[in-house]
Enzyme design. Structure first.
Site, PDB file in Angstrom:
ATOM      1  N   GLU A  57      -3.372   2.597 -38.583  1.00 36.19           N
ATOM      2  CA  GLU A  57      -2.793   1.829 -39.692  1.00 36.19           C
ATOM      3  C   GLU A  57      -3.752   0.790 -40.252  1.00 36.19           C
ATOM      4  OE1 GLU A  57      -1.294   2.455 -36.835  1.00 36.19           O
ATOM      5  OE2 GLU A  57       0.689   3.313 -37.197  1.00 36.19           O
ATOM      6  N   PHE A 119      13.586  -1.503 -29.623  1.00 30.94           N
ATOM      7  CA  PHE A 119      12.386  -0.678 -29.504  1.00 30.94           C
ATOM      8  C   PHE A 119      11.561  -0.772 -30.796  1.00 30.94           C
ATOM      9  CE2 PHE A 119      10.285   3.531 -30.011  1.00 30.94           C
ATOM     10  CZ  PHE A 119       9.356   3.369 -28.982  1.00 30.94           C
ATOM     11  N   GLN A 120      10.295  -1.099 -30.646  1.00 33.28           N
ATOM     12  CA  GLN A 120       9.341  -1.228 -31.753  1.00 33.28           C
ATOM     13  C   GLN A 120       9.763  -2.280 -32.776  1.00 33.28           C
ATOM     14  OE1 GLN A 120       8.345   2.787 -33.132  1.00 33.28           O
ATOM     15  NE2 GLN A 120       6.737   2.820 -31.558  1.00 33.28           N
ATOM     16  N   LYS A 169      15.645   0.067 -41.376  1.00 38.56           N
ATOM     17  CA  LYS A 169      15.952   1.498 -41.428  1.00 38.56           C
ATOM     18  C   LYS A 169      17.254   1.758 -42.190  1.00 38.56           C
ATOM     19  CE  LYS A 169      15.533   5.513 -38.446  1.00 38.56           C
ATOM     20  NZ  LYS A 169      15.239   6.006 -37.094  1.00 38.56           N
ATOM     21  N   MET A 482     -26.183  -8.364 -35.875  1.00 39.09           N
ATOM     22  CA  MET A 482     -26.105  -9.735 -36.372  1.00 39.09           C
ATOM     23  C   MET A 482     -25.836 -10.716 -35.239  1.00 39.09           C
ATOM     24  SD  MET A 482     -26.582 -11.587 -38.904  1.00 39.09           S
ATOM     25  CE  MET A 482     -26.301 -11.122 -40.615  1.00 39.09           C
TER      26      MET A 482
HETATM   27  C1  TPP Z   1     -13.691  -7.025 -36.036  1.00 38.41           C
HETATM   28  C2  TPP Z   1     -14.889  -7.875 -35.784  1.00 38.41           C
HETATM   29  N1  TPP Z   1     -15.252  -8.182 -34.530  1.00 38.41           N
HETATM   30  C3  TPP Z   1     -16.358  -8.944 -34.306  1.00 38.41           C
HETATM   31  C4  TPP Z   1     -17.102  -9.416 -35.340  1.00 38.41           C
HETATM   32  C5  TPP Z   1     -18.312 -10.298 -35.083  1.00 38.41           C
HETATM   33  N2  TPP Z   1     -19.532  -9.639 -35.592  1.00 38.41           N
HETATM   34  C6  TPP Z   1     -20.107  -9.926 -36.778  1.00 38.41           C
HETATM   35  S1  TPP Z   1     -21.439  -9.011 -37.107  1.00 38.41           S
HETATM   36  C7  TPP Z   1     -21.329  -8.220 -35.638  1.00 38.41           C
HETATM   37  C8  TPP Z   1     -22.327  -7.166 -35.245  1.00 38.41           C
HETATM   38  C9  TPP Z   1     -22.260  -5.958 -36.105  1.00 38.41           C
HETATM   39  O1  TPP Z   1     -23.009  -4.959 -35.481  1.00 38.41           O
HETATM   40  P1  TPP Z   1     -23.219  -3.568 -36.188  1.00 38.41           P
HETATM   41  O2  TPP Z   1     -21.928  -3.034 -36.676  1.00 38.41           O
HETATM   42  O3  TPP Z   1     -23.980  -2.676 -35.287  1.00 38.41           O
HETATM   43  O4  TPP Z   1     -24.085  -3.950 -37.480  1.00 38.41           O
HETATM   44  P2  TPP Z   1     -25.531  -4.637 -37.582  1.00 38.41           P
HETATM   45  O5  TPP Z   1     -25.331  -6.125 -37.531  1.00 38.41           O
HETATM   46  O6  TPP Z   1     -26.341  -4.136 -36.416  1.00 38.41           O
HETATM   47  O7  TPP Z   1     -26.059  -4.182 -38.898  1.00 38.41           O
HETATM   48  C10 TPP Z   1     -20.229  -8.685 -34.901  1.00 38.41           C
HETATM   49  C11 TPP Z   1     -19.866  -8.212 -33.545  1.00 38.41           C
HETATM   50  C12 TPP Z   1     -16.659  -9.091 -36.645  1.00 38.41           C
HETATM   51  N3  TPP Z   1     -17.289  -9.537 -37.737  1.00 38.41           N
HETATM   52  N4  TPP Z   1     -15.576  -8.310 -36.833  1.00 38.41           N
END
Ligand code: TPP
Length: 578
Positions: A57, A119-120, A169, A482
């Site tokens: 979802e 439920f749910q 529902k 990042m």
């Molecule tokens: C849902 C979610 N969880 C954690 C983060 C924190 N976060 C920001 S950038 C990043 C790393 C992203 O890694 P990747 O998808 O491999 O992309 P890259 O930075 O290597 O291009 C994280 C964990 C986020 N932005 N969103």
């Protein structure tokens, strides 16, 4: 014609729901069934609406969001109660922070069961109260029509945003007389159409005419308002350079001589310096997010500020402004435009040009070829290959997102779809599905990190089931890039929980029936991008890029905008040594 056919007839709440969606112009919905929404799914057989079955979802909400951002309409996502509804939360918050108009329809347990931990059962209107523009709980069939009409009106008017409609529902199962006309939205306290007073225009004009070093800060609101031509005319007439936010990219042509590029944490050095040196900032449809301002204490210290913005709640929220013009950007600029003088600003523009200084020699594109494949190479090549086409790039969140913003030159609005405000990993793949459904003729490219891809890669099945031609470029650096970068700079290279063990993404795609390729060298980038473009179906390319690459420049959290960490340049350092 339609009114005559259905208005006045007795229908179930479920049938009314689809009938109203059709009348709101909805042709596609993204959803996932379950017990509490089953009456609605049963009634779907009488509707012309195309239902796209997602695999999670969260994906449905990002698809609805991508659909809205790419096409300018309202996206619709459908889920059942409880876990179906809570799975939507991330997508709703994403749409909220980026002002994207979506309507989420959730089933709810029977109205007599509400509050009994049935439920749910989840109080989804309670859960989503702070992350929706508005939400509704519908407990009678007779409320369905008016609620749906209001939901669409609220989602798309003023500052757009997500609206959730939770329908019990029994409200879906029971019947009432359907009357579209009588179900007009009635929202006496909601006033989305504001306009500034004449005095505010006068004050703004005075500041603009007195400014020697003005900069326009161009944001997402320009795209939402459709004010691209107005902003271009305004900038040209007043001779003012334009800095863009991440979500503003495409609002002003990248190739325009007055375009400075992206501002903020990963903005180019000259853009941030220009903002810090400015004596006037004209903020258009942007909200001074901390990613674009850096430390507020030292933000543009000598600049007066004008803020043109549709949402009064944004005025003076982060940055105190001198003049606020609250209203639709397009209308405000129409009013201002004829009264703008055209002074000679060549001195200011020349001084910004000089700020560009050594940026080119620091650019990874211009560094000697070491045989390594960098993400910037991949993105630059994708841009070169697809720039002439009607291309929409959908990015995820992380380093690749910032490199995309730096290296893909967006000329037109709605050609970059990305999660800016919430920074939602897992956004790209499902959002791209929404983009492709909204604009089937467009060439859609997903640029995604190996981390974010794995968050929602289940939607590969949706791509195949819907037979969508989407190209997927995984920027695979084997890290949560990042976060690794932050650890490199601020946590003594303690790469805690950031190295990724990945599956073979090409094999994974092939398991879904999607064509795939793996690229390790720079020489293979262009031929593989071309192969993907020529292939008559989706294709995934797994680009193995340099693992420990860094996005430069970077304004560290807490630093002022001009205090940037920049890519070391041997040429610059040599010059300084002498
Ligand atoms: C849902 C979610 N969880 C954690 C983060 C924190 N976060 C920001 S950038 C990043 C790393 C992203 O890694 P990747 O998808 O491999 O992309 P890259 O930075 O290597 O291009 C994280 C964990 C986020 N932005 N969103």
């Amino acid at each position: 014609m339609k009114d005559e056919k259905k208005s006045g007839t007795t229908m179930t709440g479920a049938s009314i729901l689809w009938e109203c969606l059709e009348r709101e112009g909805v042709e596609h919905v993204f959803g996932y069934p379950g017990g509490a929404i089953l009456p609605a799914y049963d009634a779907l057989k009488h509707s012309k609406i195309h239902h796209i079955l997602v695999r999670h979802e969260q994906g449905a909400t990002h698809m609805a969001d991508g659909f809205a951002r790419a096409g300018g309409g309202v996206g619709v996502a459908v889920a059942t109660s409880g876990p179906g509804a809570t799975n939507m939360v991330t997508g709703i918050a994403t749409a909220m922070l980026d002002s994207s108009p979506i309507v989420c329809i959730t089933g709810q347990v029977g109205s007599k069961l509400i509050g009994s931990d049935a439920f749910q059962e989840t109080d989804i209107t309670g859960v989503t109260l702070p992350i929706t523009k508005h939400n509704y709980l519908v407990t009678h069939a007779s409320e369905v029509a008016q609620t749906i009409r209001e939901a669409f009106y609220v989602a798309r008017s003023g500052r757009p945003g997500p609206v959730l409609v939770d329908i019990t529902k029994d409200a879906q199962q029971t019947s009432c007389v359907f009357d579209w006309e009588a179900a007009q939205p009635q929202l006496p306290g909601y006033r989305p159409d504001l306009s500034p007073a004449p005095k505010e225009y006068e004050e703004a004009l005075k500041l603009i005419h007195n400014a020697k070093r003005p900069v326009i800060l161009a944001g997402h609101g320009i795209i939402i308002s459709g004010a691209m031509n107005e902003v271009r005319d305004f900038a040209e007439r007043a001779g003012i350079p334009v800095a863009l936010t991440l979500l503003g990219l495409g609002a002003f042509p990248a190739s325009h001589p007055l375009n400075l590029g992206m501002m903020g944490m990963h903005g180019e050095a000259w853009v941030n310096h220009a903002i810090q040196d400015a004596d006037l900032l004209i903020a258009l449809g942007m909200r001074f997010d901390d990613r674009v301002t850096g430390n507020l204490k030292n933000y543009a210290p000598n600049a007066k500020k004008i803020h043109v913005e549709i949402d009064p709640a944004e005025i003076n929220k982060n940055v105190k402004v001198d003049v606020a013009l609250v209203g639709d950007l397009r209308e405000v600029l129409h009013e201002l435009q004829p009264r703008i003088e055209s002074p000679d600003r060549s001195e200011w523009l020349d001084s910004i040009d000089r700020l560009k200084g050594d940026a080119a020699v620091r650019d990874i594109q211009n560094l000697p070829d070491t045989g390594h494949l960098y993400a910037a190479h991949v993105i630059n090549d994708i841009w070169r290959e697809t720039r002439e086409a009607d291309t929409v790039v959908v990015t995820d969140v992380g380093q690749h997102q910032m490199w995309e913003a730096q290296y893909y030159k967006h000329e037109k609005p709605r050609t970059l779809i990305t999660s800016g405000g919430l920074g939602t990993m897992g956004f790209a793949l499902p959002a791209a599905i929404g983009v492709k459904v909204s604009r089937p003729e467009a060439e859609v490219w997903v640029i995604v990190g190996d981390g974010g891809f794995q968050m929602t890669m289940c939607e590969l099945a949706t791509i195949v089931q819907e037979n969508l031609k989407i190209n997927i470029a995984i920027i695979n650096n084997g890290y949560l890039g990042m976060v690794r970068q932050w650890q490199e700079f601020f946590y003594e290279r303690n790469y805690s929980a950031t190295p990724l063990l990945n599956p073979d993404f090409a094999k994974l795609a092939e398991a879904y029936g999607i064509k795939a390729a793996t690229v390790h060298s720079r020489a293979d980038v262009v031929p593989t991008v071309r192969a993907a473009r020529e292939h008559n179906g989706p294709m995934l390319i797994n680009f193995h890029v340099e693992q420990e690459d860094t996005v430069y420049p970077m304004v560290a959290a807490g630093s002022a905008l001009h205090e940037m960490i920049r890519r070391p340049s041997p040429i610059v350092e040599t010059a300084e040594d002498e």
